[in-house]
Scaffold this motif. Sequence first.
Motif, PDB file in Angstrom:
ATOM      1  N   VAL A 264      38.193 -24.882 -11.234  1.00 61.63           N
ATOM      2  CA  VAL A 264      37.150 -25.577 -11.998  1.00 61.63           C
ATOM      3  C   VAL A 264      35.960 -25.815 -11.080  1.00 61.63           C
ATOM      4  CG1 VAL A 264      36.558 -27.818 -13.036  1.00 61.63           C
ATOM      5  CG2 VAL A 264      38.644 -26.626 -13.748  1.00 61.63           C
ATOM      6  N   VAL A 265      34.764 -25.622 -11.645  1.00 62.00           N
ATOM      7  CA  VAL A 265      33.520 -25.810 -10.898  1.00 62.00           C
ATOM      8  C   VAL A 265      32.771 -27.011 -11.468  1.00 62.00           C
ATOM      9  CG1 VAL A 265      31.384 -24.709 -10.139  1.00 62.00           C
ATOM     10  CG2 VAL A 265      33.398 -23.322 -10.573  1.00 62.00           C
ATOM     11  N   GLU A 266      32.317 -27.875 -10.566  1.00 61.87           N
ATOM     12  CA  GLU A 266      31.476 -29.013 -10.967  1.00 61.87           C
ATOM     13  C   GLU A 266      30.014 -28.639 -10.725  1.00 61.87           C
ATOM     14  OE1 GLU A 266      31.648 -33.714 -10.107  1.00 61.87           O
ATOM     15  OE2 GLU A 266      31.179 -32.490  -8.371  1.00 61.87           O
ATOM     16  N   LEU A 267      29.197 -28.852 -11.743  1.00 67.13           N
ATOM     17  CA  LEU A 267      27.780 -28.471 -11.685  1.00 67.13           C
ATOM     18  C   LEU A 267      26.883 -29.656 -11.977  1.00 67.13           C
ATOM     19  CD1 LEU A 267      27.786 -25.611 -14.340  1.00 67.13           C
ATOM     20  CD2 LEU A 267      28.225 -25.350 -11.881  1.00 67.13           C
ATOM     21  N   GLU A 268      25.657 -29.532 -11.479  1.00 65.51           N
ATOM     22  CA  GLU A 268      24.570 -30.362 -11.988  1.00 65.51           C
ATOM     23  C   GLU A 268      23.654 -29.371 -12.689  1.00 65.51           C
ATOM     24  OE1 GLU A 268      22.971 -34.042  -9.672  1.00 65.51           O
ATOM     25  OE2 GLU A 268      22.055 -32.186  -8.974  1.00 65.51           O
ATOM     26  N   THR A 269      23.269 -29.664 -13.922  1.00 62.73           N
ATOM     27  CA  THR A 269      22.530 -28.637 -14.659  1.00 62.73           C
ATOM     28  C   THR A 269      21.471 -29.221 -15.580  1.00 62.73           C
ATOM     29  OG1 THR A 269      22.789 -26.669 -16.063  1.00 62.73           O
ATOM     30  CG2 THR A 269      24.239 -28.531 -16.556  1.00 62.73           C
ATOM     31  N   SER A 270      20.420 -28.439 -15.781  1.00 68.48           N
ATOM     32  CA  SER A 270      19.413 -28.783 -16.794  1.00 68.48           C
ATOM     33  C   SER A 270      19.647 -27.950 -18.054  1.00 68.48           C
ATOM     34  CB  SER A 270      18.002 -28.515 -16.246  1.00 68.48           C
ATOM     35  OG  SER A 270      17.909 -27.154 -15.854  1.00 68.48           O
ATOM     36  N   LEU A 271      20.700 -27.139 -18.068  1.00 68.69           N
ATOM     37  CA  LEU A 271      20.950 -26.256 -19.211  1.00 68.69           C
ATOM     38  C   LEU A 271      21.722 -26.993 -20.307  1.00 68.69           C
ATOM     39  CD1 LEU A 271      21.981 -22.917 -17.437  1.00 68.69           C
ATOM     40  CD2 LEU A 271      19.703 -23.797 -17.944  1.00 68.69           C
TER      41      LEU A 271
ATOM     42  N   MET B 193      19.016 -34.171 -15.401  1.00 71.43           N
ATOM     43  CA  MET B 193      20.128 -33.313 -14.945  1.00 71.43           C
ATOM     44  C   MET B 193      21.449 -33.870 -15.451  1.00 71.43           C
ATOM     45  SD  MET B 193      19.080 -30.712 -13.350  1.00 71.43           S
ATOM     46  CE  MET B 193      19.280 -29.888 -11.801  1.00 71.43           C
ATOM     47  N   THR B 194      22.340 -32.982 -15.803  1.00 73.15           N
ATOM     48  CA  THR B 194      23.619 -33.376 -16.400  1.00 73.15           C
ATOM     49  C   THR B 194      24.764 -32.863 -15.540  1.00 73.15           C
ATOM     50  OG1 THR B 194      22.587 -33.081 -18.557  1.00 73.15           O
ATOM     51  CG2 THR B 194      24.980 -33.201 -18.533  1.00 73.15           C
ATOM     52  N   LEU B 195      25.810 -33.692 -15.444  1.00 73.17           N
ATOM     53  CA  LEU B 195      27.028 -33.278 -14.745  1.00 73.17           C
ATOM     54  C   LEU B 195      27.878 -32.464 -15.723  1.00 73.17           C
ATOM     55  CD1 LEU B 195      28.423 -33.916 -11.996  1.00 73.17           C
ATOM     56  CD2 LEU B 195      29.567 -35.804 -13.188  1.00 73.17           C
ATOM     57  N   ALA B 196      28.323 -31.291 -15.279  1.00 71.03           N
ATOM     58  CA  ALA B 196      29.102 -30.423 -16.176  1.00 71.03           C
ATOM     59  C   ALA B 196      30.261 -29.796 -15.418  1.00 71.03           C
ATOM     60  CB  ALA B 196      28.198 -29.335 -16.763  1.00 71.03           C
ATOM     61  N   TYR B 197      31.280 -29.398 -16.172  1.00 64.66           N
ATOM     62  CA  TYR B 197      32.467 -28.765 -15.583  1.00 64.66           C
ATOM     63  C   TYR B 197      32.771 -27.482 -16.342  1.00 64.66           C
ATOM     64  CZ  TYR B 197      32.881 -33.162 -13.239  1.00 64.66           C
ATOM     65  OH  TYR B 197      32.602 -34.270 -12.455  1.00 64.66           O
ATOM     66  N   LEU B 198      32.971 -26.404 -15.591  1.00 64.98           N
ATOM     67  CA  LEU B 198      33.355 -25.116 -16.182  1.00 64.98           C
ATOM     68  C   LEU B 198      34.708 -24.702 -15.617  1.00 64.98           C
ATOM     69  CD1 LEU B 198      30.097 -22.914 -15.965  1.00 64.98           C
ATOM     70  CD2 LEU B 198      30.719 -24.628 -17.673  1.00 64.98           C
ATOM     71  N   GLY B 199      35.541 -24.101 -16.465  1.00 69.85           N
ATOM     72  CA  GLY B 199      36.836 -23.571 -16.024  1.00 69.85           C
ATOM     73  C   GLY B 199      36.724 -22.080 -15.768  1.00 69.85           C
ATOM     74  N   LEU B 200      37.338 -21.623 -14.686  1.00 64.30           N
ATOM     75  CA  LEU B 200      37.352 -20.193 -14.350  1.00 64.30           C
ATOM     76  C   LEU B 200      38.790 -19.701 -14.350  1.00 64.30           C
ATOM     77  CD1 LEU B 200      35.050 -20.184 -11.162  1.00 64.30           C
ATOM     78  CD2 LEU B 200      34.351 -20.024 -13.578  1.00 64.30           C
ATOM     79  N   GLY B 201      39.009 -18.505 -14.889  1.00 62.64           N
ATOM     80  CA  GLY B 201      40.345 -17.911 -14.867  1.00 62.64           C
ATOM     81  C   GLY B 201      40.250 -16.408 -14.674  1.00 62.64           C
ATOM     82  N   SER B 202      41.235 -15.845 -13.972  1.00 60.76           N
ATOM     83  CA  SER B 202      41.283 -14.389 -13.786  1.00 60.76           C
ATOM     84  C   SER B 202      42.731 -13.959 -13.656  1.00 60.76           C
ATOM     85  CB  SER B 202      40.507 -13.990 -12.516  1.00 60.76           C
ATOM     86  OG  SER B 202      40.691 -12.603 -12.259  1.00 60.76           O
TER      87      SER B 202
END
Length: 169
Positions: free
Chosen positions: A58-65, A1-10
């Motif tokens: 910003v959202v912090e994720l744990e992901t296998s993607l 599993m990897t730690l990832a960060y995505l940015g959201l804007g609207s």
Amino acid sequence: MTLAYLGLGSNLGERLANLQRAVDGLGSTPGISVLAVSAVYETEPVGGPQQPEFLNAVVELETSLTPRELLEVAKRLESEAERERGERWGPRTLDVDVLIVGSEEVDEADLVVPHPRLLERGFVRAPLDDVVKTSALPHDLQEALAATASTPRPGVTPPPHPHPRHERR
Ligand code: GSY
């Protein structure tokens, strides 16, 4: 599993609801667990024509993607939000940027990870700094974040908005 960060804007429609739907959509995507969501910042648009102010988070994720699979998820969420894809750099219902995916480095025409402008964009840095686990990042990125930590962030107003909800799954 990897730690990832995505940015959201609207900056179009029900901006806060658009961000919340994106958080919910990430949380229900196989291979993704939402760990944390930043506060929501009101931000002046950077680039493009005159357009309304954004809400950013910003959202912090744990992901296998992989980074590319995360980009596909981002595109799906954007099209689900019925993003209006008319004018490049113009107003958008939802924009989802892949910022950091562990120590992955990608340099392709449509995907660059870590995001090339994440250090200097106040609308990314303010919410990223709320949630980022700096010590879990690659050393060069840790250093770059530390070196730019006190860069001014003009046009970024701290959170008067409700904090997006998320449940760990
Ligand atoms: O890259 C994300 C879309 N975007 C934004 C944004 O999310 N916030 C602000 N303040 N300006 C922006 N310009 C673009 S393009």
